[in-house]
Design a protein around this motif. Sequence first.
Motif, PDB file in Angstrom:
ATOM      1  N   VAL A 420       0.855  -1.191   0.000  1.00  0.00           N
ATOM      2  CA  VAL A 420       0.000   0.000   0.000  1.00  0.00           C
ATOM      3  C   VAL A 420       0.886   1.234   0.000  1.00  0.00           C
ATOM      4  CG1 VAL A 420      -1.788   1.273   1.223  1.00  0.00           C
ATOM      5  CG2 VAL A 420      -1.816  -1.232   1.234  1.00  0.00           C
ATOM      6  N   LEU A 421       0.813   1.990  -1.105  1.00  0.00           N
ATOM      7  CA  LEU A 421       1.614   3.210  -1.206  1.00  0.00           C
ATOM      8  C   LEU A 421       0.931   4.407  -0.563  1.00  0.00           C
ATOM      9  CD1 LEU A 421       2.754   2.849  -4.934  1.00  0.00           C
ATOM     10  CD2 LEU A 421       4.070   2.296  -2.873  1.00  0.00           C
ATOM     11  N   GLY A 422      -0.375   4.387  -0.548  1.00  0.00           N
ATOM     12  CA  GLY A 422      -1.116   5.505   0.039  1.00  0.00           C
ATOM     13  C   GLY A 422      -2.583   5.152   0.177  1.00  0.00           C
ATOM     14  N   ALA A 423      -3.236   5.776   1.165  1.00  0.00           N
ATOM     15  CA  ALA A 423      -4.664   5.544   1.401  1.00  0.00           C
ATOM     16  C   ALA A 423      -5.279   6.862   1.864  1.00  0.00           C
ATOM     17  CB  ALA A 423      -4.868   4.461   2.447  1.00  0.00           C
ATOM     18  N   GLU A 424      -6.372   7.251   1.194  1.00  0.00           N
ATOM     19  CA  GLU A 424      -6.988   8.553   1.488  1.00  0.00           C
ATOM     20  C   GLU A 424      -8.492   8.385   1.639  1.00  0.00           C
ATOM     21  OE1 GLU A 424      -7.898  12.763  -0.854  1.00  0.00           O
ATOM     22  OE2 GLU A 424      -6.387  11.358  -1.630  1.00  0.00           O
ATOM     23  N   SER A 425      -9.064   9.115   2.608  1.00  0.00           N
ATOM     24  CA  SER A 425     -10.514   9.145   2.805  1.00  0.00           C
ATOM     25  C   SER A 425     -11.003  10.556   2.516  1.00  0.00           C
ATOM     26  CB  SER A 425     -10.861   8.755   4.248  1.00  0.00           C
ATOM     27  OG  SER A 425     -12.141   9.235   4.608  1.00  0.00           O
ATOM     28  N   THR A 426     -11.950  10.674   1.603  1.00  0.00           N
ATOM     29  CA  THR A 426     -12.482  12.015   1.312  1.00  0.00           C
ATOM     30  C   THR A 426     -13.416  12.504   2.408  1.00  0.00           C
ATOM     31  OG1 THR A 426     -14.358  11.102   0.075  1.00  0.00           O
ATOM     32  CG2 THR A 426     -12.343  11.575  -1.171  1.00  0.00           C
ATOM     33  N   GLY A 427     -13.902  11.591   3.280  1.00  0.00           N
ATOM     34  CA  GLY A 427     -14.819  11.976   4.341  1.00  0.00           C
ATOM     35  C   GLY A 427     -14.152  12.344   5.648  1.00  0.00           C
ATOM     36  N   GLY A 428     -12.843  12.224   5.721  1.00  0.00           N
ATOM     37  CA  GLY A 428     -12.130  12.619   6.937  1.00  0.00           C
ATOM     38  C   GLY A 428     -11.718  11.478   7.833  1.00  0.00           C
ATOM     39  N   ALA A 429     -12.003  10.219   7.435  1.00  0.00           N
ATOM     40  CA  ALA A 429     -11.533   9.079   8.235  1.00  0.00           C
ATOM     41  C   ALA A 429     -10.021   8.941   8.078  1.00  0.00           C
ATOM     42  CB  ALA A 429     -12.248   7.804   7.799  1.00  0.00           C
TER      43      ALA A 429
END
Length: 983
Positions: A420-429
């Motif tokens: 996993v190079l990166g993980a993003e949550s658009t909802g703020g998690a």
Amino acid sequence: MHPQSFIRRFAPLVAAAVGSVHLAAAEPVVQFGRDILPILSTHCFACHGPDEKERKAKLRLDVEADTRRPHKNGIPIVPNRPLESTLVQRIRSADPDEVMPPPKAHRSLGRPEADLLERWVAQGGTWGRHWSFEPVVKPVPPRLPSPATLGSTSPIDSFVAAALAKKGLRLQAAAPPHTLVRRLALDLTGLPPTPAEADRFAADPSPAAYERLVDDLLARPEFGEHWARMWLDLARYADTKGYEKDLGRTMWPYRDWVVNAFNRDLTLDRFTAEQIAGDLLPGAGQEQIIATAFHRNTLSNDEGGTDDEEFRVVAVKDRIDTTVQVWMGLTMGCAKCHSHKYDPITTAEYYGFYALFNQTEDADRSDDAPTMPILDPARTVSRARLADTLSSREAELVDAERKAASDGAASPTPWRVPVVLGAESTGGAQLTAQADGAVLASGPVPDRDTYIMRLELPAGTHTALRLEALPTTLAGGATGVGRSGSDPNFVLSEITVEVATETGAQSVKLMGAQADFAQDLWPVTAAVDGRPDTGWAVAPHKSDRHVAVFAFAEPLRLAGTAVLKVTLSQQYGAGLTLARFRLATAAADPATLHPLDEPPAVVNAQHAVAEARAALKQLDDAAPRLPIARELPAGKQRETRQQRRGNFLDPGDPAPPTVLTAFGGLPAGAPTNRLGVAQWLVNGDNPLTPRVWANRIWARLNGLGLVETEEDFGALGSLPSNPELLDWLAAEYRDKGWSLKRLLKTIVLSATYKQSAASSAALREVDPRNALSSRGARHRLPAEVIRDQALAVAGLLSSKRGGPPVMPPQPAGLWRSTYSGQKWIDAEGEDRWRRGLYTYWKRTTPYPSMLAFDAGSREVCQIRRIASNTPLQALVTLNDPVYLEAAAALAGRMTSTGDDPAARMAGGLRMALIRPVRPAETAPLLRLRQEAESEFASDPARTDSFLASGRALVPAGMSRAAFAGWMVAASAILNLDEFLTRN
């Protein structure tokens, strides 16, 4: 009318008025808070008070500056000049068009009140605050000669004796020892002493022996059970939700917490903080979280078609109204629609206070979420063992998966977990990659969310993508694959894939979706249909691992490393988003790939994890789940606005969080949340909390508070009968650590408490209601105490403590609820005779014998029970199954001691009344027994029915009619005024 016309009209009174001014120095000084404010509040503030919408003539009589400035007809209050003051002119006017209050208001002033207002203006019209809003300053006890205080050194006795002396009265001698010990036991434990205990004290009624007895009673577990009853009224505690269906809910762990809190003498500051904001305390454990159920006692509406938000708002309003009334004795609820007409609470501040309580997760859901499993010691040990087992099995699964991944092509599994190079949550998690390649979501739980993953793909062929939804333990203790504590499901609305290489980025089309399981109407194919309103979900199997496989329409053939971007769109709402998940790719022909394709070692490890998780879930599901308070995460905090006329559908201006500023701001360093409120309530500068609580304790011991209106310490409340004593008790309670047991001991050691309850016509004429404590308090016992005492003297009362509520016998046919299949099933064994505290409390049908003795439904908090005296109460104690069974058991105790009827009857009286029996007292009871036996002997069928009603066990060698006669006599004893009364 011009002010001069008033002067001319009152010219005949000038001489008298001038005289009153000259005499003012010889008269008592009028105090604003004690004497004037109650008059203004009752007669004037409705039109000239805080409520700007109802205010007349732009005049405020609750603000000093406004009373001193000129208005249309003059200046309302001119200090020392009553004839120039329009306030005095208007209240003295004989003109119906000018007199205040106007006749149509139906609030006319009496002559004494008008005289008092005029005298106050003549003395300078000195302003002030309502007496209860002034700071609590501990007064110095008056010095009185020893006879006046019966030789006592207690400040309580000094204050009481000084007040009595003004009325020509004095303290009474102490009650007889047997009476005193019964009084003390009933007050501190709610149960009578045994005759033997009373005899021991009577043999040595010294102050030291009395103090030892006090300490012993305070240390008994029965103490907490008795005083918890008072608090459960205030907490509106019940075992049902209320409203139409009035379904049951698990609240008893909170009741047991209250009992334990009183027994360990939890100080008021901690008692307050844990109940109002236990979840916000640093390091909060199970006990502190249980305490937050205090504000989950609000009603919950499960009726079909109701608006959950409407009833959530109703619950929050109930919480703030209850908080302010229980701790501060103010009627806050008036301000939900308009500024309070009498006390300094504006609508803006009401909703600012509301904002502090508006951030909890509960939302009138049918499952009462959030809830917490309550673990007893045995269950706690079992759960710890199962949790350790689960952790071990999960570690074994991780090892099996790592081994399978490291085996490469030789491994039976076709799946490879990329980095996993990166993980993003658009909802703020917060998305965090873990050692096993999974990604864990934490932090805020948005209603909707989109996860964007960047994965490192090695060179080679990639034909399919696998998504694993992995169960995890959520914040509230539940296990699930979704993040919502009340519904740990997820809905994957859409999954999209892109690949980025050195030559650029391109979309990857997905097809052939398959899953190990899908919820009805929510298939996995809906996650690739291009529609955001559909998706893949997995209810009811929300605590199991689930796998979905998506084939690539065209294989990815990579000459070098690439980045795979996977977007997981979750748009259903209600927080139904993935909690923990893992992505993997495969190189095999998609036709050969299946969701559950795993090496045997991995499959076995997965089964072991599932079994361990199922065992843990089974234990948690069997545990009672208590509704608790839990703060919303920062990202989901609600915006609070004022509600016009109290209508939640008509929001007005924003309402930033605030406490009631008339009583000071939040203490330094206090957070702006419920915990800050708790600290503000017991802040040393808060004048109301110590007064309200000290008064409440005094009232429980004396039947009448120093301030009778326990529910209202505001402008319309009663004045204290002994203000100096009230402030001394309040300061003593506050300054010595908020200890209830200490305060109780201080009071019961006083000569005032020990006084005989004997009265005389002259004494009753001067102090008819014993407001001045001119004698020992005498009042009817509360409902639960009457019942418990009857069972205790009958030898039936169970000592079992805590646990679920019980259903003692009650008349049949009472318990009927719409759309509810619940039934009242009379308990058997010792549960039939447990203390009244443990009786199942249904709001729409409260236990009838308690309702008859002034208990409430507990739909709202009950500040005090106002004792009544009705024929129905006698019908209860003469006919209710509990009292008939107690009479039968007492008759059995009476007839088991010797053969002499007089001795038996004296023994029954002694067990009930505790004191020694006087010679002539048994005669009428013996006649009653004989007459009853004669009647029963002539009617065997009636005899059998009567004995059956009390489940009577007739002693060997005694006729059924004879024992029925004894049962009648025992019932008469249990109905004696002296037995039902605290003397």
